[in-house]
Motif scaffolding. Sequence first.
Motif, PDB file in Angstrom:
ATOM      1  N   ALA A   1       0.840  -1.196   0.000  1.00 45.56           N
ATOM      2  CA  ALA A   1       0.000   0.000   0.000  1.00 45.56           C
ATOM      3  C   ALA A   1       0.876   1.246   0.000  1.00 45.56           C
ATOM      4  O   ALA A   1       1.800   1.372   0.802  1.00 45.56           O
ATOM      5  CB  ALA A   1      -0.914  -0.006   1.216  1.00 45.56           C
ATOM      6  N   GLY A   2       0.604   2.149  -0.929  1.00 43.82           N
ATOM      7  CA  GLY A   2       1.366   3.383  -1.034  1.00 43.82           C
ATOM      8  C   GLY A   2       2.473   3.344  -2.062  1.00 43.82           C
ATOM      9  O   GLY A   2       3.025   4.382  -2.422  1.00 43.82           O
ATOM     10  N   ASP A   3       2.826   2.140  -2.552  1.00 40.26           N
ATOM     11  CA  ASP A   3       3.863   2.026  -3.584  1.00 40.26           C
ATOM     12  C   ASP A   3       3.346   2.516  -4.935  1.00 40.26           C
ATOM     13  O   ASP A   3       2.147   2.409  -5.233  1.00 40.26           O
ATOM     14  CB  ASP A   3       4.319   0.573  -3.755  1.00 40.26           C
ATOM     15  CG  ASP A   3       5.188   0.082  -2.614  1.00 40.26           C
ATOM     16  OD1 ASP A   3       5.514   0.892  -1.729  1.00 40.26           O
ATOM     17  OD2 ASP A   3       5.531  -1.115  -2.612  1.00 40.26           O
ATOM     18  N   CYS A   4       4.262   2.993  -5.762  1.00 38.70           N
ATOM     19  CA  CYS A   4       3.937   3.352  -7.144  1.00 38.70           C
ATOM     20  C   CYS A   4       4.971   2.704  -8.055  1.00 38.70           C
ATOM     21  O   CYS A   4       6.176   2.789  -7.794  1.00 38.70           O
ATOM     22  CB  CYS A   4       3.950   4.872  -7.317  1.00 38.70           C
ATOM     23  SG  CYS A   4       3.595   5.419  -9.009  1.00 38.70           S
ATOM     24  N   LEU A   5       4.516   2.059  -9.102  1.00 39.71           N
ATOM     25  CA  LEU A   5       5.399   1.403 -10.066  1.00 39.71           C
ATOM     26  C   LEU A   5       5.307   2.155 -11.391  1.00 39.71           C
ATOM     27  O   LEU A   5       4.216   2.334 -11.942  1.00 39.71           O
ATOM     28  CB  LEU A   5       4.978  -0.055 -10.251  1.00 39.71           C
ATOM     29  CG  LEU A   5       5.891  -0.950 -11.074  1.00 39.71           C
ATOM     30  CD1 LEU A   5       7.275  -1.067 -10.431  1.00 39.71           C
ATOM     31  CD2 LEU A   5       5.273  -2.336 -11.237  1.00 39.71           C
ATOM     32  N   VAL A   6       6.450   2.615 -11.881  1.00 38.27           N
ATOM     33  CA  VAL A   6       6.523   3.361 -13.138  1.00 38.27           C
ATOM     34  C   VAL A   6       7.205   2.467 -14.165  1.00 38.27           C
ATOM     35  O   VAL A   6       8.315   1.974 -13.931  1.00 38.27           O
ATOM     36  CB  VAL A   6       7.308   4.675 -12.951  1.00 38.27           C
ATOM     37  CG1 VAL A   6       7.280   5.495 -14.235  1.00 38.27           C
ATOM     38  CG2 VAL A   6       6.739   5.491 -11.794  1.00 38.27           C
ATOM     39  N   LEU A   7       6.543   2.235 -15.306  1.00 34.59           N
ATOM     40  CA  LEU A   7       6.999   1.246 -16.285  1.00 34.59           C
ATOM     41  C   LEU A   7       7.214   1.872 -17.663  1.00 34.59           C
ATOM     42  O   LEU A   7       6.418   2.718 -18.098  1.00 34.59           O
ATOM     43  CB  LEU A   7       5.959   0.129 -16.423  1.00 34.59           C
ATOM     44  CG  LEU A   7       5.521  -0.581 -15.140  1.00 34.59           C
ATOM     45  CD1 LEU A   7       4.384  -1.540 -15.444  1.00 34.59           C
ATOM     46  CD2 LEU A   7       6.701  -1.312 -14.514  1.00 34.59           C
ATOM     47  N   ASP A   8       8.253   1.414 -18.344  1.00 32.29           N
ATOM     48  CA  ASP A   8       8.484   1.789 -19.731  1.00 32.29           C
ATOM     49  C   ASP A   8       7.589   0.898 -20.606  1.00 32.29           C
ATOM     50  O   ASP A   8       7.839  -0.299 -20.756  1.00 32.29           O
ATOM     51  CB  ASP A   8       9.959   1.585 -20.086  1.00 32.29           C
ATOM     52  CG  ASP A   8      10.290   2.065 -21.491  1.00 32.29           C
ATOM     53  OD1 ASP A   8       9.390   2.101 -22.352  1.00 32.29           O
ATOM     54  OD2 ASP A   8      11.465   2.392 -21.740  1.00 32.29           O
ATOM     55  N   ASN A   9       6.571   1.485 -21.185  1.00 33.49           N
ATOM     56  CA  ASN A   9       5.575   0.726 -21.946  1.00 33.49           C
ATOM     57  C   ASN A   9       6.083   0.299 -23.318  1.00 33.49           C
ATOM     58  O   ASN A   9       5.397  -0.430 -24.036  1.00 33.49           O
ATOM     59  CB  ASN A   9       4.300   1.578 -22.107  1.00 33.49           C
ATOM     60  CG  ASN A   9       3.117   0.790 -22.602  1.00 33.49           C
ATOM     61  OD1 ASN A   9       2.818  -0.295 -22.097  1.00 33.49           O
ATOM     62  ND2 ASN A   9       2.416   1.323 -23.590  1.00 33.49           N
ATOM     63  N   ARG A  10       7.287   0.724 -23.677  1.00 32.88           N
ATOM     64  CA  ARG A  10       7.837   0.371 -24.986  1.00 32.88           C
ATOM     65  C   ARG A  10       8.823  -0.795 -24.919  1.00 32.88           C
ATOM     66  O   ARG A  10       9.145  -1.382 -25.953  1.00 32.88           O
ATOM     67  CB  ARG A  10       8.541   1.588 -25.600  1.00 32.88           C
ATOM     68  CG  ARG A  10       7.595   2.741 -25.896  1.00 32.88           C
ATOM     69  CD  ARG A  10       8.359   3.963 -26.334  1.00 32.88           C
ATOM     70  NE  ARG A  10       7.466   5.066 -26.634  1.00 32.88           N
ATOM     71  CZ  ARG A  10       7.856   6.309 -26.860  1.00 32.88           C
ATOM     72  NH1 ARG A  10       9.149   6.600 -26.824  1.00 32.88           N
ATOM     73  NH2 ARG A  10       6.989   7.268 -27.122  1.00 32.88           N
TER      74      ARG A  10
END
Length: 238
Positions: A202-211
């Motif tokens: 809870a509270g985590d954020c995952l940022v992903l390269d969609n390419r």
Amino acid sequence: MQIGSLDGPPDPPEVLSLLEQYGAVRIASFSRDESGIDLQRLATSLDTPSAEDFTVSCTAPLVTRVESLADPKLDTEGLPIKSTSAVEFACHTDEFYLPEPAKIVMLQCVRPDPHGGGDTILSALPNFLPLISGETRKLLSRRAFLTDFGLTQILSRVAGEWEIRYNRDQIERFPVTSEVQLALEELEHSANETRCLLRLEAGDCLVLDNRTLLHGRTEFRPNSPRLFLRARVKSSER
């Protein structure tokens, strides 16, 4: 695969730098706010948020709730949208159906599944591409895959770097040959060989390269309170 790591309020240039290096960045203690305002603020700081997500909106108009609904939303073909259900969601890239998909996908965990389901699945193209045969790479690089906007390709090279757009459900909305079926099987087998599971708190954020990164999710109980928020970011350079 290695994942970039940050803690607390993120610095946008640092997020982008780690994203370029690793393809995925986990921001611990980001936010538990389910209005989506914090996620939309971060998305806006990285580039131009996508306005193409119309499933279940939050207070923040460019952020979507990702949760299991009693009556999952249906796509244009009348099929359940998997991000509104609890079934396993196979690895894919987002916005396959658009001529220019988002370059970044952001997932904020508001509430994880208390029963241990709903883990995030990641598979990085640089890790599984070497496992794919040259013939299959050639086939998947052809601009021969039908979509609503015309023909596209699964694999492409941009400025000398390999990129991927992939969603098997979307691809198979149109007829495909047995040769293509075998190529898709090889791609998925290779991606599964190199995949990793990630449990967000809870509270985590995952940022992903969609390419360059496929992502998915394991199944969880339909009545689970699991709640994620999603935002997508376009590139202003293309």
